[in-house]
Design an enzyme around this catalytic site. Structure first.
Site, PDB file in Angstrom:
ATOM      1  N   SER A   1      -8.515 -32.068 -28.370  1.00  0.00           N
ATOM      2  CA  SER A   1      -8.655 -32.532 -27.838  1.00  0.00           C
ATOM      3  C   SER A   1      -7.287 -31.135 -27.130  1.00  0.00           C
ATOM      4  O   SER A   1      -7.733 -30.400 -27.062  1.00  0.00           O
ATOM      5  CB  SER A   1      -8.087 -33.695 -27.232  1.00  0.00           C
ATOM      6  OG  SER A   1      -7.865 -34.031 -26.517  1.00  0.00           O
TER       7      SER A   1
ATOM      8  N   HIS B   1     -13.469 -40.213 -29.456  1.00  0.00           N
ATOM      9  CA  HIS B   1     -12.283 -39.211 -29.566  1.00  0.00           C
ATOM     10  C   HIS B   1     -11.617 -38.553 -30.758  1.00  0.00           C
ATOM     11  O   HIS B   1     -11.004 -37.422 -30.982  1.00  0.00           O
ATOM     12  CB  HIS B   1     -11.520 -39.528 -28.207  1.00  0.00           C
ATOM     13  CG  HIS B   1     -10.938 -38.246 -27.610  1.00  0.00           C
ATOM     14  ND1 HIS B   1     -11.129 -37.091 -27.324  1.00  0.00           N
ATOM     15  CD2 HIS B   1      -9.291 -38.365 -27.806  1.00  0.00           C
ATOM     16  CE1 HIS B   1     -10.340 -36.217 -26.694  1.00  0.00           C
ATOM     17  NE2 HIS B   1      -9.513 -36.893 -27.202  1.00  0.00           N
TER      18      HIS B   1
END
Length: 279
Positions: free
Chosen positions: A103, A255
């Site tokens: 991320s 994610h």
């Protein structure tokens, strides 16, 4: 997984890091893992065991996160985070490394690759963030308000944290109380929110396509098709803008790639690094 945690002063900030895998003397490739927003080295605990037989691994807590110092003097920009990662290489006498960033950590890794192309030989981006501008001006102004850190603490306490986790993973069975507590523990300290306020204030926009075009190191992008935090459309933009990039996607994955697909991610990382070395 046995944790080998230590602290080291890097660029005037006390940094917590973990050392796993092969000893440096074995001269295996060195992986430096950089976590994402609101996270820490804890996020790599499931992935590391699948890589520790092949690499020397360091996992960092960035300033403001995890067990690292919540400094009021550190400048919390992506560029400065990248300089700290390079400073870590210097402090550990690491001439070269592969950065593995999740991320926000993926974006920091690309910043570092741009800053030190002779030191960062490859980058692995796990759902790497990108193409974001600075926070809106009114939010940056709000970061200067008295007691803003306490407001953020109140805001996070009011959120349904379990529901938040259910939104960022695709397989909800992976979300356990132990996992949630591991992510939440560092967020209970008011000093964390003081750092978060500074991150709001200091964080610049992500690397532009013009800069991305100049990054010549091989980049591996790994992405969950069901990622609702950093959608796969971001990966496709990276694929256009990075000169030497490989993209692999995973079905039924959100994610938190290191949590959701650790074995598959490790396999891709090994193949990527070994192919480059042999080539």
């Amino acid at each position: 997984m046995e944790s080998k945690g230590s602290f080291k002063k890097i660029n005037d900030v006390e940094i917590y890091y973990e050392h796993h895998g092969c000893p440096l003397k074995e001269q295996r490739p060195v992986l430096v893992m950089v976590h994402g927003y609101l996270s820490s080295a804890f996020s790599f605990r499931t992935l590391i065991p699948y890589l520790s037989d092949s690499f020397t691994i360091f996992a960092l807590d960035l300033p403001g996160f995890g067990q690292s110092e919540k400094s009021v003097k550190f400048f919390y920009s992506l560029d400065n985070y990248a300089r700290l990662v390079i400073g870590f290489l210097d402090a550990m006498a690491l001439k070269k490394a592969v950065l593995v960033g999740h991320s926000m950590g993926g974006q920091i890794s690309l910043y570092a690759a741009n800053q030190a192309p002779d030191r960062i030989v490859q980058v692995v981006g796990l759902s790497a963030s990108g193409y974001l501008g600075r926070l809106r001006l009114w939010l940056r102004w709000a970061s200067y308000l008295p007691f803003m850190s306490y407001y953020l603490q109140y805001f996070f306490r009011k959120k349904d944290i379990m529901q938040t986790f259910l939104e960022v993973v695709h397989n909800r069975d992976l979300v356990t109380n132990e996992m949630v507590e591991g992510y939440l523990a560092p967020l209970k300290n008011i000093d964390f929110y003081r750092s978060l306020v500074r991150l709001m204030r200091h964080r610049e926009g992500d690397l532009t396509p013009l800069v991305l075009h100049t990054i010549r190191q091989p980049v591996l992008l790994l992405w969950g098709i069901e990622d609702r935090v950093v959608p796969v459309s971001v990966a496709r933009r990276f694929k256009r803008d990075l000169p030497e990039v490989t993209l692999r996607t995973f079905e039924n994955t959100g994610h938190l790639l290191p949590e959701e697909k650790p074995e598959e991610v490790a396999t891709e990382i090994k193949s990527f690094i070994n192919q480059d070395v042999s080539g």
